[in-house]
Design a protein around this motif. Structure first.
Motif, PDB file in Angstrom:
ATOM      1  N   UNK A 140       0.686  -1.178   0.107  1.00  0.00           N
ATOM      2  CA  UNK A 140      -0.058   0.073  -0.078  1.00  0.00           C
ATOM      3  C   UNK A 140       0.921   1.042   0.173  1.00  0.00           C
ATOM      4  N   UNK A 141       2.082   0.726   0.622  1.00  0.00           N
ATOM      5  CA  UNK A 141       2.939   2.737   0.143  1.00  0.00           C
ATOM      6  C   UNK A 141       2.924   2.142  -0.722  1.00  0.00           C
ATOM      7  N   UNK A 142       3.658   1.920  -1.464  1.00  0.00           N
ATOM      8  CA  UNK A 142       3.573   1.778  -2.994  1.00  0.00           C
ATOM      9  C   UNK A 142       2.109   3.045  -3.928  1.00  0.00           C
ATOM     10  N   UNK A 143       1.312   2.038  -3.349  1.00  0.00           N
ATOM     11  CA  UNK A 143       0.576   3.254  -3.843  1.00  0.00           C
ATOM     12  C   UNK A 143       0.290   4.386  -4.011  1.00  0.00           C
ATOM     13  N   UNK A 144       0.127   4.832  -2.342  1.00  0.00           N
ATOM     14  CA  UNK A 144       0.102   6.191  -1.819  1.00  0.00           C
ATOM     15  C   UNK A 144       1.398   6.848  -2.914  1.00  0.00           C
ATOM     16  N   UNK A 145       3.112   5.448  -3.132  1.00  0.00           N
ATOM     17  CA  UNK A 145       3.681   6.919  -3.554  1.00  0.00           C
ATOM     18  C   UNK A 145       3.616   7.330  -5.123  1.00  0.00           C
ATOM     19  N   UNK A 153      -5.550  12.751  -5.205  1.00  0.00           N
ATOM     20  CA  UNK A 153      -5.395  13.189  -4.138  1.00  0.00           C
ATOM     21  C   UNK A 153      -5.258  11.750  -2.390  1.00  0.00           C
ATOM     22  N   UNK A 154      -3.949  11.736  -2.078  1.00  0.00           N
ATOM     23  CA  UNK A 154      -3.909  10.708  -1.115  1.00  0.00           C
ATOM     24  C   UNK A 154      -4.273  11.220   0.274  1.00  0.00           C
ATOM     25  N   UNK A 155      -4.773  12.751   0.578  1.00  0.00           N
ATOM     26  CA  UNK A 155      -5.051  12.962   1.750  1.00  0.00           C
ATOM     27  C   UNK A 155      -6.524  13.778   1.763  1.00  0.00           C
ATOM     28  N   UNK A 156      -7.700  14.396   2.258  1.00  0.00           N
ATOM     29  CA  UNK A 156      -8.485  14.905   2.466  1.00  0.00           C
ATOM     30  C   UNK A 156      -8.486  15.504   3.616  1.00  0.00           C
ATOM     31  N   UNK A 157      -9.504  16.248   3.516  1.00  0.00           N
ATOM     32  CA  UNK A 157      -9.616  17.832   4.293  1.00  0.00           C
ATOM     33  C   UNK A 157     -10.784  17.629   5.203  1.00  0.00           C
TER      34      UNK A 157
END
Ligand code: XCC
Ligand code: SF4
Length: 677
Positions: A140-145, A153-157
């Motif tokens: 999953x880390x690679x996916x996020x990378x 986007x990998x984050x949201x507010x």
């Protein structure tokens, strides 16, 4: 068996020669199997190469068969002088013909890599949409990378706070965006912006940013149709677009999504060469390129159920062995040992110990089926695109939706075949230990250490001259040249001169067979600077980065080096060079072109089919450097090839102002004592 040939002459028969095993390969295991095949009356590629000469016009790249008024053949006479007035019926010049042929090789190569990438993206789409449970997201880390490179986007507010986005959501969006790269109607490929900024800007200015992957391949096929593009420079410009769509597109997406689903490789120990096969095991060879099936076969072969089944048939277990790049994929992630390179595929069957040879796409000899007829070996084709006409071939079509089931079916068939083995098992004893499984991430970790994962240490060692430069040595075997000889001579000459080598493809397997992929080999083969670095960090002097689509890892590693600072602003500033000393496949031409267009001095061995068009050749070998910072070259002698690469590396060191640092490293003990006194 009926043989179709001209019965009025038996010339063909007379010309039939067999290969001299020692002249055919530097590898004793291969020599033994070539000889064994000859004794059994089985012909292998080595014998066919001895009995059939290549066409001397095709070799020059100046035979055009793009319409039915041809083939128009425009050989370049030895020592020809004066005006070049050679032309085909339509007036096509030697330059046009050679450039069109070259372009079609790029198209085929880019198509092969990228279509493999598409399959991976499709499987990833199924995984992301929970249509299959046989595959998972292992990294999953690679996916996020990689997500941000697709604009995902990998984050949201949430209530003014930044939180991580749901992984499944990211996966679905990446899957859709990735698949769109093959056919989106507008824009440019997303990954291009991963290149160093000046390189991206250069491509943009030159108008070579690929629009979508499929389009650039189709564009070449249209452009090289009879009577379309007749300007070799413009044809080559399109070669660049399609090749970039391969290296920074299809191949790079393939590598990334494979890492996401199957795991990012990390250094591991394995072995290589025909000696990995085991007399008392069920031996299954996995050959081809796409790891989506082989991943499942590895899992199936390790399952309790299958191991028990193998034991029930009298075997002690199941031994997998790889050939070609599928082999490299399962080596990198699971430590499955390669049984050999491209040229050893028939030889693996000649051992008589192979229960099944499972193939998917690319680099698979049709003659495997003929060799298999002389043994108990089952040849199993698995891809809807790649079947064989021979009637002893079994086709088990692989579908990602019931991947495990298909894989088990294949493994069971191999196990059932174990009892059909005949007496004539002969497994060469040669095998070598290797450390494989390197990648952008693990190089960062290894050279940066646990506390400081960064390319800074690598750069530092390049700047201070312990490491003179970096070479990417990749590519195939070619039956027109002695198996593995150029690979090994070239790599040894490079590391002797403190040039660290990044390898992929069959070069990686060749180096493994020779024992060059061990940290211990540094002391034996390297110059003092590189040996010191290898010893301190505990890495081999030759780092195996995987399969041919993993050449994208070389591009990204080089980009990391640029980013770490101190070695210029662009890939073409680096003290680096690339080579494919024994290339044969169209994929290699696509790879060569994307390396050149990314700023790398790239040398090919054996021959390049452009020698019959000297003006076009000069364009590739000289003019391109002014445009892209990289250029092509041809050099059949591996030692001279190494010298040329080193000269280029030294030129770049000088331009960077780090040539003096290197001189200091080369001081002898006596020099040092004199200085200290
Ligand atoms: Fe094929 Fe990829 Fe060449 Fe080896 S190096 S002969 S392409 S297996 Ni890819
Ligand atoms: Fe000959 Fe031109 Fe046709 Fe090629 S396209 S085969 S050079 S007539």
């Amino acid at each position: 068996m009926a043989v179709i040939k001209d019965t009025t002459t038996d010339k063909e028969e007379k010309a039939k020669k067999t290969a001299d095993p020692v002249a055919a390969s530097i590898d004793p295991a291969s020599q033994q199997m070539i000889q064994r095949a000859q004794e059994m009356g089985i012909d292998t590629i080595f014998d066919r190469a001895a009995s059939m000469k290549p066409c001397n016009i095709g070799v020059q790249g100046t035979c055009c068969k793009n319409c039915a008024m041809g083939p128009c053949r425009l050989p370049l006479a030895k020592g020809a002088t004066g005006e070049d007035d050679r032309k085909g019926l339509c007036g096509a010049t030697a330059n046009t013909i050679a450039a069109r042929n070259f372009a079609r090789m790029v198209a085929a190569g880019a198509a092969a890599h990228s279509d493999h990438g598409r399959t991976v993206a499709e499987v990833f789409y199924s995984v992301a949409h929970k249509e299959t449970s046989d595959y998972q997201i292992k990294d999953p880390r690679k996916l996020v990378a990689i997500a941000p490179h697709f604009g995902v986007e990998t984050t949201l507010e949430v209530d003014g706070r930044t939180v991580d986005r749901d992984l499944d959501e990211i996966a679905r969006e990446v899957a859709v965006k990735a698949l769109a790269e093959w056919g989106k109607p507008a824009g440019e490929l997303n990954y291009l912006q991963r290149a160093p900024q000046p390189l991206y800007e250069r491509w943009k200015k030159l108008g070579v940013l690929p629009r979508n992957i499929d389009r650039e391949v189709v564009d070449i096929m249209h452009r090289t149709h009879m009577g379309v593009d007749q300007d070799y420079k413009n044809i080559l410009k399109q070669c660049t677009r399609a090749a970039l769509a391969d290296g920074w597109g299809g191949s790079m997406i393939a590598t990334d999504l494979q890492d996401v689903m199957f795991g990012t490789p990390y250094p591991l120990q394995s072995e290589a060469n025909l000696g990995v096969l085991k007399q008392d095991h069920v031996n299954i060879i996995i050959h081809g390129h796409e790891p989506v099936l082989s991943e499942m076969i590895v899992a199936a072969a390790q399952s309790r159920e299958m191991v028990d089944y193998a034991k029930s048939k009298g075997a002690r277990g199941i031994q997998l062995g790889g050939i070609c790049c599928t082999g490299n994929e399962i080596l990198q992630r699971h430590g499955v040992p390669p049984a050999g390179t491209f040229l050893q595929q028939e030889l693996a069957i000649v051992t008589g110990a192979v229960e099944a040879m499972v193939v998917d796409v690319q680099c698979v000899f049709q003659n495997l089926a003929n060799v298999a007829k002389c043994f108990h070996t089952k040849v199993i084709t698995t891809h809807p695109m790649a079947r064989m006409e021979q009637d002893n071939v079994v086709h088990i079509e692989f579908d990602e939706h019931h991947a495990m089931e298909d894989a088990k079916k294949i493994v069971r068939l191999a196990i059932d075949n174990f009892t059909h083995r005949k007496a004539e098992v002969m497994i060469p004893r040669q095998k070598a230990t290797q450390i494989a499984g390197f990648g952008v991430e693990s190089i960062e970790y290894h050279l940066g250490g646990t506390f400081r994962g960064s390319y800074y240490t690598l750069n530092d060692n390049i700047i201070n001259g312990r490491i003179r430069g970096v070479a990417g040595v990749v590519g195939c075997n070619n039956a027109r040249t002695r198996h593995n000889e150029a690979h090994i001579k070239l790599v040894k000459e490079l590391i002797k001169n403190d040039v660290i080598v990044l390898t992929t493809g069959c070069n990686g397997i060749a180096c493994a067979m020779e024992g060059l992929l061990t940290p211990e080999s540094a002391k034996v083969f390297c110059g003092p600077g590189l040996a010191e670095v290898c010893e301190t960090v505990g890495i081999p002097p030759v780092l195996h980065l995987g399969s041919c689509v993993d050449n994208s890892r070389i591009l990204l590693a080089a980009t990391e080096v640029v980013k770490a600072g101190g070695l210029g602003k662009d890939l073409c500033d680096l003290p680096a060079a690339g080579a494919a000393p024994e290339w044969m496949s169209e994929k290699a031409i696509s790879i060569g072109q994307y390396f050149v267009a990314s700023g790398v001095y790239t040398l090919f061995g054996v021959n390049l089919p452009v020698t019959g068009a000297p003006v076009f050749q000069k364009y590739l070998f000289e003019e391109l450097e002014k445009i892209y910072g990289g250029r092509w070259d041809l050099e059949a002698d591996p030692v001279v090839m190494a010298r040329k690469m080193i000269a280029h590396i030294d030129k770049k060191r000088k331009a960077l102002g780090i040539d003096r640092a290197r001189e200091r490293v080369l001081m002898t003990m006596a020099d040092r004592q004199r200085l200290e006194a």
